[in-house]
Scaffold this motif. Sequence first.
Motif, PDB file in Angstrom:
ATOM      1  N   LEU A  89       0.845  -1.188   0.000  1.00 32.45           N
ATOM      2  CA  LEU A  89       0.000   0.000   0.000  1.00 32.45           C
ATOM      3  C   LEU A  89       0.881   1.238   0.000  1.00 32.45           C
ATOM      4  O   LEU A  89       1.805   1.345   0.800  1.00 32.45           O
ATOM      5  CB  LEU A  89      -0.885  -0.015   1.255  1.00 32.45           C
ATOM      6  CG  LEU A  89      -1.859   1.146   1.418  1.00 32.45           C
ATOM      7  CD1 LEU A  89      -2.999   1.036   0.424  1.00 32.45           C
ATOM      8  CD2 LEU A  89      -2.412   1.180   2.838  1.00 32.45           C
ATOM      9  N   THR A  90       0.612   2.140  -0.928  1.00 26.25           N
ATOM     10  CA  THR A  90       1.377   3.384  -0.988  1.00 26.25           C
ATOM     11  C   THR A  90       0.419   4.560  -0.923  1.00 26.25           C
ATOM     12  O   THR A  90      -0.424   4.725  -1.810  1.00 26.25           O
ATOM     13  CB  THR A  90       2.176   3.469  -2.309  1.00 26.25           C
ATOM     14  OG1 THR A  90       2.865   2.233  -2.492  1.00 26.25           O
ATOM     15  CG2 THR A  90       3.168   4.606  -2.261  1.00 26.25           C
ATOM     16  N   ILE A  91       0.549   5.341   0.130  1.00 31.19           N
ATOM     17  CA  ILE A  91      -0.311   6.508   0.271  1.00 31.19           C
ATOM     18  C   ILE A  91       0.535   7.738   0.042  1.00 31.19           C
ATOM     19  O   ILE A  91       1.560   7.927   0.698  1.00 31.19           O
ATOM     20  CB  ILE A  91      -0.957   6.522   1.664  1.00 31.19           C
ATOM     21  CG1 ILE A  91      -1.928   5.345   1.737  1.00 31.19           C
ATOM     22  CG2 ILE A  91      -1.677   7.828   1.935  1.00 31.19           C
ATOM     23  CD1 ILE A  91      -2.393   5.043   3.100  1.00 31.19           C
ATOM     24  N   ASP A  92       0.108   8.536  -0.924  1.00 31.49           N
ATOM     25  CA  ASP A  92       0.951   9.636  -1.347  1.00 31.49           C
ATOM     26  C   ASP A  92       0.204  10.961  -1.250  1.00 31.49           C
ATOM     27  O   ASP A  92      -0.725  11.217  -2.019  1.00 31.49           O
ATOM     28  CB  ASP A  92       1.397   9.364  -2.805  1.00 31.49           C
ATOM     29  CG  ASP A  92       2.489  10.334  -3.233  1.00 31.49           C
ATOM     30  OD1 ASP A  92       3.106  10.954  -2.337  1.00 31.49           O
ATOM     31  OD2 ASP A  92       2.692  10.474  -4.447  1.00 31.49           O
ATOM     32  N   PHE A 105       2.362   7.613   3.595  1.00 29.11           N
ATOM     33  CA  PHE A 105       3.098   6.515   4.225  1.00 29.11           C
ATOM     34  C   PHE A 105       2.963   5.266   3.382  1.00 29.11           C
ATOM     35  O   PHE A 105       2.155   5.229   2.448  1.00 29.11           O
ATOM     36  CB  PHE A 105       2.656   6.287   5.674  1.00 29.11           C
ATOM     37  CG  PHE A 105       1.227   5.853   5.862  1.00 29.11           C
ATOM     38  CD1 PHE A 105       0.899   4.495   5.901  1.00 29.11           C
ATOM     39  CD2 PHE A 105       0.216   6.790   6.040  1.00 29.11           C
ATOM     40  CE1 PHE A 105      -0.409   4.098   6.091  1.00 29.11           C
ATOM     41  CE2 PHE A 105      -1.097   6.394   6.230  1.00 29.11           C
ATOM     42  CZ  PHE A 105      -1.418   5.038   6.254  1.00 29.11           C
ATOM     43  N   GLU A 106       3.784   4.268   3.704  1.00 24.75           N
ATOM     44  CA  GLU A 106       3.733   3.021   2.948  1.00 24.75           C
ATOM     45  C   GLU A 106       3.540   1.865   3.890  1.00 24.75           C
ATOM     46  O   GLU A 106       3.867   1.945   5.070  1.00 24.75           O
ATOM     47  CB  GLU A 106       5.033   2.822   2.162  1.00 24.75           C
ATOM     48  CG  GLU A 106       5.224   3.880   1.104  1.00 24.75           C
ATOM     49  CD  GLU A 106       6.306   3.490   0.103  1.00 24.75           C
ATOM     50  OE1 GLU A 106       6.984   2.465   0.329  1.00 24.75           O
ATOM     51  OE2 GLU A 106       6.432   4.211  -0.897  1.00 24.75           O
ATOM     52  N   LEU A 107       2.971   0.800   3.362  1.00 25.21           N
ATOM     53  CA  LEU A 107       2.790  -0.399   4.173  1.00 25.21           C
ATOM     54  C   LEU A 107       3.263  -1.595   3.355  1.00 25.21           C
ATOM     55  O   LEU A 107       2.674  -1.925   2.337  1.00 25.21           O
ATOM     56  CB  LEU A 107       1.307  -0.552   4.551  1.00 25.21           C
ATOM     57  CG  LEU A 107       0.880  -1.817   5.269  1.00 25.21           C
ATOM     58  CD1 LEU A 107       1.675  -2.032   6.547  1.00 25.21           C
ATOM     59  CD2 LEU A 107      -0.614  -1.759   5.603  1.00 25.21           C
ATOM     60  N   SER A 145      -2.950  10.294  -3.758  1.00 30.35           N
ATOM     61  CA  SER A 145      -3.198   8.988  -4.355  1.00 30.35           C
ATOM     62  C   SER A 145      -3.020   7.870  -3.338  1.00 30.35           C
ATOM     63  O   SER A 145      -2.230   7.965  -2.409  1.00 30.35           O
ATOM     64  CB  SER A 145      -2.279   8.810  -5.574  1.00 30.35           C
ATOM     65  OG  SER A 145      -1.472   7.678  -5.419  1.00 30.35           O
ATOM     66  N   ILE A 146      -3.843   6.844  -3.480  1.00 32.17           N
ATOM     67  CA  ILE A 146      -3.750   5.651  -2.644  1.00 32.17           C
ATOM     68  C   ILE A 146      -3.624   4.468  -3.586  1.00 32.17           C
ATOM     69  O   ILE A 146      -4.535   4.221  -4.390  1.00 32.17           O
ATOM     70  CB  ILE A 146      -5.016   5.483  -1.779  1.00 32.17           C
ATOM     71  CG1 ILE A 146      -5.231   6.699  -0.876  1.00 32.17           C
ATOM     72  CG2 ILE A 146      -4.941   4.203  -0.962  1.00 32.17           C
ATOM     73  CD1 ILE A 146      -6.578   6.736  -0.182  1.00 32.17           C
ATOM     74  N   GLU A 166      -4.564   2.248  -8.545  1.00 32.59           N
ATOM     75  CA  GLU A 166      -5.118   3.432  -7.879  1.00 32.59           C
ATOM     76  C   GLU A 166      -6.478   3.107  -7.254  1.00 32.59           C
ATOM     77  O   GLU A 166      -7.373   2.582  -7.908  1.00 32.59           O
ATOM     78  CB  GLU A 166      -5.290   4.554  -8.910  1.00 32.59           C
ATOM     79  CG  GLU A 166      -5.785   5.868  -8.341  1.00 32.59           C
ATOM     80  CD  GLU A 166      -4.853   6.443  -7.279  1.00 32.59           C
ATOM     81  OE1 GLU A 166      -5.257   6.460  -6.112  1.00 32.59           O
ATOM     82  OE2 GLU A 166      -3.714   6.861  -7.630  1.00 32.59           O
ATOM     83  N   LEU A 167      -6.643   3.419  -5.958  1.00 37.07           N
ATOM     84  CA  LEU A 167      -7.912   3.150  -5.286  1.00 37.07           C
ATOM     85  C   LEU A 167      -8.794   4.385  -5.170  1.00 37.07           C
ATOM     86  O   LEU A 167      -9.995   4.277  -4.943  1.00 37.07           O
ATOM     87  CB  LEU A 167      -7.667   2.592  -3.876  1.00 37.07           C
ATOM     88  CG  LEU A 167      -6.910   1.269  -3.771  1.00 37.07           C
ATOM     89  CD1 LEU A 167      -6.848   0.826  -2.316  1.00 37.07           C
ATOM     90  CD2 LEU A 167      -7.554   0.185  -4.619  1.00 37.07           C
TER      91      LEU A 167
END
Lengths: 237, 252, 640
Positions: B4-7, B24-26, B59-60, B66-67
């Motif tokens: 998961l990449t939250i930007d 953040f990233e997971l 972006s998620i 892309e979610l």
Amino acid sequence: MQETILEVNGLNAFYGRAHILFDVGLKVRKGEVVALMGRNGAGKSTTMKAIMGMLSRTQGEISFMGNPIAKSAPHVISKMGMGFVPEDRRVFTDLTVLENLEVGSQSEREGAPHWTAEKLFELFPNLGEMPHRPGGNMSGGEQQMLTVSRTLMGNPYLVLLDEPSEGVAPVIVEQMANMIMALKKQGLTILLSEQNLQFADLVCDRAYVLENGHVRFEGTMEELAANDDVRRNYLSV
Amino acid sequence: MSLLTIDNINKAFGGVKAINNVSFELPRGQLLALLGPNGAGKSTCFNMLNGQLKPDSGSIKLEGVELVGRHPRQIWNEGVGRTFQISATFGSLTVLENLQMVLLSRDKKLFRLWTPAASYYKKEALVLLDQVGMADQADRACSVLAYGDVKRVELAMALAHDPKLLLMDEPTAGMAPKERNQLVMLVKKMVIDRNLSVLFTEHSMDVVFEHADRMIVFARGELIADGSADDIRNDPKVREVYFGSGKSFEAA
Amino acid sequence: MTLSGLLVQLLNGLVDASSLFLVASGLSLIFGVTRIMNFAHGSFYMLGVYVAYTFVSHMGESVGGFWVAIILSSLVVALLGALIEIVILRRVYRAPELFQLLATFSLVLILQDLALFIWGPEDLFGPRAPGLTGSIEILGRNFPQYNLVMIVIGPAVLGILWLLLNKTRWGVLIRAATQDREMVSTLGVNQAWLFTSVFALGCFLAGLGGALQEPRIPANLALDLESIGTAFVVVVVGGMGSIPGAFLAALLIAEVKALCIALGTLHIFGIDFPMSKMTLVAEFLIMAIILVIRPWGLLGKPQAAARNDHSAEPPLRPSLPIFKWCTAALVLALLLVPVFEETFPYAQIILVEIFIAVLFAASLHFVMGPGGMHSFGHAAYFGLGAYGAAILVVTWKLPMELALVAGPLLAVLGALVFGWFSVRLSGVYLAMLTFAFAQIVWSIVYQWDDVTGGSNGIFGVWPSDWLSSTTALYYLTLSIMLAGILILRRILFAPFGLAIRAARDSDLRADAIGVDVKRVQWVAFVVAGLFGGIAGAIYVFSKGGISPEAIGVGRSIDGLVMVLLGGVQTLFGPIVGASIFTWLHDSVARETDYWKAVLGMIILLIVLLFPAGIVGTLSHLWHWVKHHILLQTKKEEASK
């Protein structure tokens, strides 16, 4: 020893078919701050709502200032001088701060601290800065203060304070603790429900510990601090 | 690559910033705790991750997909499971039927009008229930279960379609310490066994410090710290906004 | 169309807006505080007209006397409202939404018969307002003076209400109670009297709205349902509980209608559009459009979730063998009924009526029980099915067998369209939108003379020869009803049935496990529409025709009463409810001229005494007995 202001005996409460409280008994004396402790679902809020007359199915005896109130409606109990602050704040979001206070206002009561909007604004300067702001446009902490103030406008002898520290950051919790101590100095009697032992330690004289709707412990805060079993089994420590 | 990449996501409600430039990233197989006082934006963040809210910008991405802009059910299809702060199960269905619902949904069989639902996926549902220790209550209605049991059913439902990412909003609120530990240990086991990634919010510090692989802290809509238990404990900013200065509120 | 004509129509629009607002503001106020959608509000309006007729006739010869009579009439209505609130409504505030609607609907029936008893069935033309009988000239056209007064009264009442709500302690309490009644009572305010005062004020406004109409329209018994439909629309369009919203909505609706009249018949691309005929449909179209764009109305706020505690409903379990045997025995008994034709000549006819009612109620139950969507317009599908079949037979000359299959398809089409809009809403809003769609269907049927026969309906729709005997029709209806019930039941146990119950219990959770909630609900709507349509189609052949009365709001309400009478939580409930209701309806109506009042009282008694419905109450009783016997045995064992 001060006179008993609230006495509950053999209180049982039900939600639908579910039996929530089992023979709960407790006493609060004038001028005391008493904690009702236990985990989520232990029955703290239910006890408060039952005392306040908000539940449709209860059994048992509740006496307030010597009068039986177990069968009384919330507004009758409120008129006798008992205030209730719910855990989820529930300010009237469409009403301004002053209007919120207006809803709660009752006439002066002998032997209870007398509150006016001005006095409350001294206690909560934040509120004084926004008398015409709608309750819905306030921060969580401000709403909490407004709910407390609204109840105080009824000039109660006793306030039931449901989970003042639930779900708020420790910094706000400290503010709440200071407020409770200030109210106590004014002569107000308080029954508060609480999960946080540190918080209760700070402000309370005595505590009752609930678990699954039963009273498992009663005593002073010192006694509770000394009782490892109760703390381990019934509190989230 | 991270799962998961939250930007740089942002979200404002009526001019008030609820989430401010959070990134953040997971990675896969990590149990990540999301901390912060009430109103810090945790729930908003969660609701954006599963599609209930749409971020104003940012972006998620889940494995590069892309979610943002997708509906919760599409995000679920991409492999994101979720549990709620106030457990949401189907009260008038039995525990078993709750699980069967998820499996029917997974295989797109919800619009079947004839064969009784009882004949679908019974075994598979029972296996899932057994994992959370609820198989013996399979025939009871969800509305009559104890609170902790509802939470376990919800977990089983969230895991039923074998998600890559699990979002858990206060999974242990209202549970006894023993139950609480069991539940988190169960989740931890899934993280290890299935290489599952979990993001969860939690008020109980002992749970977080004992089980989380990593933690991030929100305050007033911003991400103020990201690191291991020790990093977080000793972070002065975190101490100020979250744990408070009073000695009596020293974290576990 | 001339400019002066348009202007006069727009002024007429303002007059209508004022009277609409008076009625709707009371309804909105009552809903805001008590959360009760008061179906009887139109009845209070009607009583206002009647009472004013009596008072003005006696004392309205002077200007002062007239206005005193108007105010007195409104006060009488307010007093009656207060009395009803204290005696009846106080008992249903905690009941589920649907029961409240039903309780107030029973008042509609009772008040209508009260008016019939006091004033008789004839239209009553009252005296005109002294001093205002003339008219003024506007651009060469006459405009009645009294109408000018009406135009002013609306905004004046809006102003007074605003002052009352914002500048008095009472108003602050009302606004607080609108948001959180429980909190208000814990702060020492006696809700009971607050509610009574609000209800009385609301009724006063309805009564005033009616009384002011006294010089303009004849008092008649149709005013209640006529006005309540429009008042609902105004309140919903304006936003429930919002007084300024109600004013805006009243203005919008009245002016759109006025424009329709002013436009007359339009010729576009060589086709005539009779715009003036649009007035009946216009308000409902406006409502449908507004609700889709702004689901909470123009100035409304999202409502808290409806209080339908379906999630505490027990899971559906397969029937016990004993129940299956009982059902089989019942079906066998029904099969044997025609054998005893000579002893009970009327039995088959009433049973056919019951079978149709059962199928109709079961289809409604499907969407409102397991589906959790409270449809107040299920008559639409019944009507579409009925008219579909009738038109196919009479106009297209198709055989009955084909019409019976094809007719209900029209209902499916209707459900596809109406359902698509309706599932976007929930709670009272959904109920009102379904109500609006049913009114649209009714209006179209009523006005489209060429196709539907207008107010006369379509007659001479008889079954094919081989089905024309009473007994043949009896068996046909019985088998269609049984098949319908079994199929609906089968669907409820299938994955789809699980899905609609799940979507009802928690749309949050359903969404989070990939269920397309709206689509599931849409399909549920269509399934219910299909079976409602089938019920309508057989009805046509059993009665030999169909007319608009048979598909009006009464039919929708009958369906609701049947389902609730039996109990919404059980699958068997609607069957029992429909049977008892139809039988009661039939036997009571034959005994008295005031059958509506009797029916109203019965409904009221049931709502007050058996809120779980008949089957629900029986099943609670059964559980109670089982529990106590079990406890007894356990105690005995323990003592051994």
